[in-house]
Scaffold this motif. Structure first.
Motif, PDB file in Angstrom:
ATOM      1  N   PRO A 209      38.411  55.833  60.307  1.00  0.00           N
ATOM      2  CA  PRO A 209      37.789  56.107  59.010  1.00  0.00           C
ATOM      3  C   PRO A 209      36.450  56.824  59.139  1.00  0.00           C
ATOM      4  N   GLY A 210      36.295  57.857  58.337  1.00  0.00           N
ATOM      5  CA  GLY A 210      35.046  58.620  58.337  1.00  0.00           C
ATOM      6  C   GLY A 210      35.318  60.059  57.974  1.00  0.00           C
ATOM      7  N   GLY A 211      34.400  60.932  58.359  1.00  0.00           N
ATOM      8  CA  GLY A 211      34.580  62.347  58.073  1.00  0.00           C
ATOM      9  C   GLY A 211      33.265  63.076  57.951  1.00  0.00           C
ATOM     10  N   VAL A 212      33.281  64.139  57.150  1.00  0.00           N
ATOM     11  CA  VAL A 212      32.091  64.969  56.930  1.00  0.00           C
ATOM     12  C   VAL A 212      31.971  65.239  55.438  1.00  0.00           C
ATOM     13  N   TYR A 213      30.784  65.006  54.901  1.00  0.00           N
ATOM     14  CA  TYR A 213      30.539  65.356  53.501  1.00  0.00           C
ATOM     15  C   TYR A 213      29.281  66.208  53.421  1.00  0.00           C
ATOM     16  N   ASP A 214      29.380  67.345  52.765  1.00  0.00           N
ATOM     17  CA  ASP A 214      28.236  68.235  52.541  1.00  0.00           C
ATOM     18  C   ASP A 214      27.425  68.458  53.823  1.00  0.00           C
ATOM     19  N   ILE A 232      27.535  54.730  59.313  1.00  0.00           N
ATOM     20  CA  ILE A 232      26.563  55.558  60.014  1.00  0.00           C
ATOM     21  C   ILE A 232      26.673  56.976  59.491  1.00  0.00           C
ATOM     22  N   GLU A 233      25.554  57.523  59.011  1.00  0.00           N
ATOM     23  CA  GLU A 233      25.509  58.900  58.517  1.00  0.00           C
ATOM     24  C   GLU A 233      24.510  59.686  59.350  1.00  0.00           C
ATOM     25  N   SER A 234      24.885  60.891  59.753  1.00  0.00           N
ATOM     26  CA  SER A 234      23.998  61.671  60.614  1.00  0.00           C
ATOM     27  C   SER A 234      24.201  63.163  60.398  1.00  0.00           C
ATOM     28  N   ASP A 235      23.078  63.886  60.462  1.00  0.00           N
ATOM     29  CA  ASP A 235      23.113  65.345  60.417  1.00  0.00           C
ATOM     30  C   ASP A 235      23.100  65.944  61.819  1.00  0.00           C
ATOM     31  N   ASP A 236      23.137  65.094  62.863  1.00  0.00           N
ATOM     32  CA  ASP A 236      23.136  65.591  64.233  1.00  0.00           C
ATOM     33  C   ASP A 236      24.323  66.531  64.438  1.00  0.00           C
ATOM     34  N   SER A 237      24.060  67.745  64.934  1.00  0.00           N
ATOM     35  CA  SER A 237      25.100  68.764  65.032  1.00  0.00           C
ATOM     36  C   SER A 237      26.242  68.343  65.948  1.00  0.00           C
ATOM     37  N   VAL A 238      25.925  67.557  66.998  1.00  0.00           N
ATOM     38  CA  VAL A 238      26.973  67.104  67.913  1.00  0.00           C
ATOM     39  C   VAL A 238      27.966  66.210  67.174  1.00  0.00           C
ATOM     40  N   LEU A 239      27.441  65.264  66.418  1.00  0.00           N
ATOM     41  CA  LEU A 239      28.303  64.337  65.705  1.00  0.00           C
ATOM     42  C   LEU A 239      29.033  65.039  64.563  1.00  0.00           C
ATOM     43  N   VAL A 240      28.341  65.913  63.837  1.00  0.00           N
ATOM     44  CA  VAL A 240      28.988  66.650  62.745  1.00  0.00           C
ATOM     45  C   VAL A 240      30.140  67.483  63.285  1.00  0.00           C
ATOM     46  N   ASP A 241      29.881  68.227  64.378  1.00  0.00           N
ATOM     47  CA  ASP A 241      30.933  69.071  64.957  1.00  0.00           C
ATOM     48  C   ASP A 241      32.100  68.235  65.461  1.00  0.00           C
ATOM     49  N   ARG A 242      31.785  67.085  66.093  1.00  0.00           N
ATOM     50  CA  ARG A 242      32.864  66.260  66.635  1.00  0.00           C
ATOM     51  C   ARG A 242      33.696  65.636  65.520  1.00  0.00           C
ATOM     52  N   LEU A 243      33.054  65.199  64.446  1.00  0.00           N
ATOM     53  CA  LEU A 243      33.809  64.637  63.319  1.00  0.00           C
ATOM     54  C   LEU A 243      34.653  65.711  62.642  1.00  0.00           C
TER      55      LEU A 243
END
Length: 273
Positions: A209-214, A232-243
């Motif tokens: 469960p999870g994903g990317v929003y905006d 957990i919410e993060s703007d870290d590019s590594v985590l955003v790209d991986r999600l």
């Protein structure tokens, strides 16, 4: 002459010292402003500023106090350390369930430094769920992996997509679809599937469960009973790209869910690709 450990202990031993340093990092402050920021007494502020001056961290200019270049360096480093330790404290209960390895992040906790963490607590066990609903209701664009789709989430998505302007791509499971279609929100779910701004896929297997929003990554952290214990919410590019990559992987391995199949009551409502 103070040793590095003495300086660290000096700041760590007092919430007032850290709060004052943080306030000064934002710009020069008067004694009155520092009292307001720390809620400390005049005597405490006087001692605190004297200690800062003896370390060369602040200088007085009229009735205001400002960080020296050395003070700015100390403040920057210590504020960063405080942020890291805050994250560590918030993750203490979530870390056993945090799927870093599943996301192939090599257990690098730097990816969640500065993250927004919403943890379930005894006083507010539903805090992560409430935050997820807020995301689902207010986001502009979401790519979501969902292993459950409870009625409040369906209602939030219906409001955002059918009655609003949100664009959503959703990957879920056959069990979730069957559960939703047997619920009082079946019609609302059908509206979502039929909406131009929504694309729903079904994956024959579990989804994390999870994903990317905006442009923000979010992970719903579940314990061994599949109970949500945190978000957990993060703007870290590594985590955003991986999600984003994880979402794409599951979407490619899924089939499209159609409103017509749902209306016809097909057991394989996701037969069309």
């Amino acid at each position: 002459m103070f040793t590095p450990l003495e300086d660290i202990r000096f700041l760590a031993d007092s919430e007032n010292r850290f709060t004052a340093l943080e306030a000064l990092a934002a710009g020069p402050r008067t004694r009155s402003e520092l009292r307001s920021a720390t809620e400390a007494s005049s005597a405490t502020i006087s001692r605190l500023l004297g200690d800062f001056e003896s370390r060369g961290w602040v200088a007085r200019d009229g009735n205001r106090y400002a960080l020296t270049p050395l003070g700015e360096y100390v403040a920057s480093e210590f504020i960063d350390l405080h942020g890291h330790m805050t994250t560590a404290s918030e993750l203490r209960e979530l870390l056993p369930w945090f799927p870093l390895e599943e996301l192939d992040l090599e257990v690098d906790l730097e990816v969640v430094t500065g993250a927004r963490i919403t943890a379930a607590t005894p006083d507010n066990p539903m805090a992560p769920v409430a935050r997820v609903l807020d995301i689902e209701r207010k986001s502009t664009r979401t790519n979501t992996l969902a292993n459950i789709f409870p009625e409040p989430c369906i209602e939030a998505r219906h409001e955002a997509i059918v009655d609003g302007t949100q664009t959503m791509e959703l990957v879920t499971t056959p069990a979730v679809v069957e559960s939703v279609m047997a619920s009082p929100c079946a019609d609302e779910f059908e509206d979502i599937v039929a909406a131009d701004r929504a694309t729903v896929y079904v994956h024959d297997g579990d989804v994390p469960p999870g994903g990317v929003y905006d442009g923000t990554a979010y992970l719903i952290v579940l314990d061994d009973r599949d109970v949500s214990v945190g978000l957990i919410e993060s703007d870290d590019s590594v985590l955003v790209d991986r999600l984003a990559e994880t979402f794409d992987e599951y979407r490619r391995a899924s089939t499209r869910l159609t409103a017509s199949a749902l209306r016809d009551g097909h057991e394989s409502a996701w037969a069309e690709t």
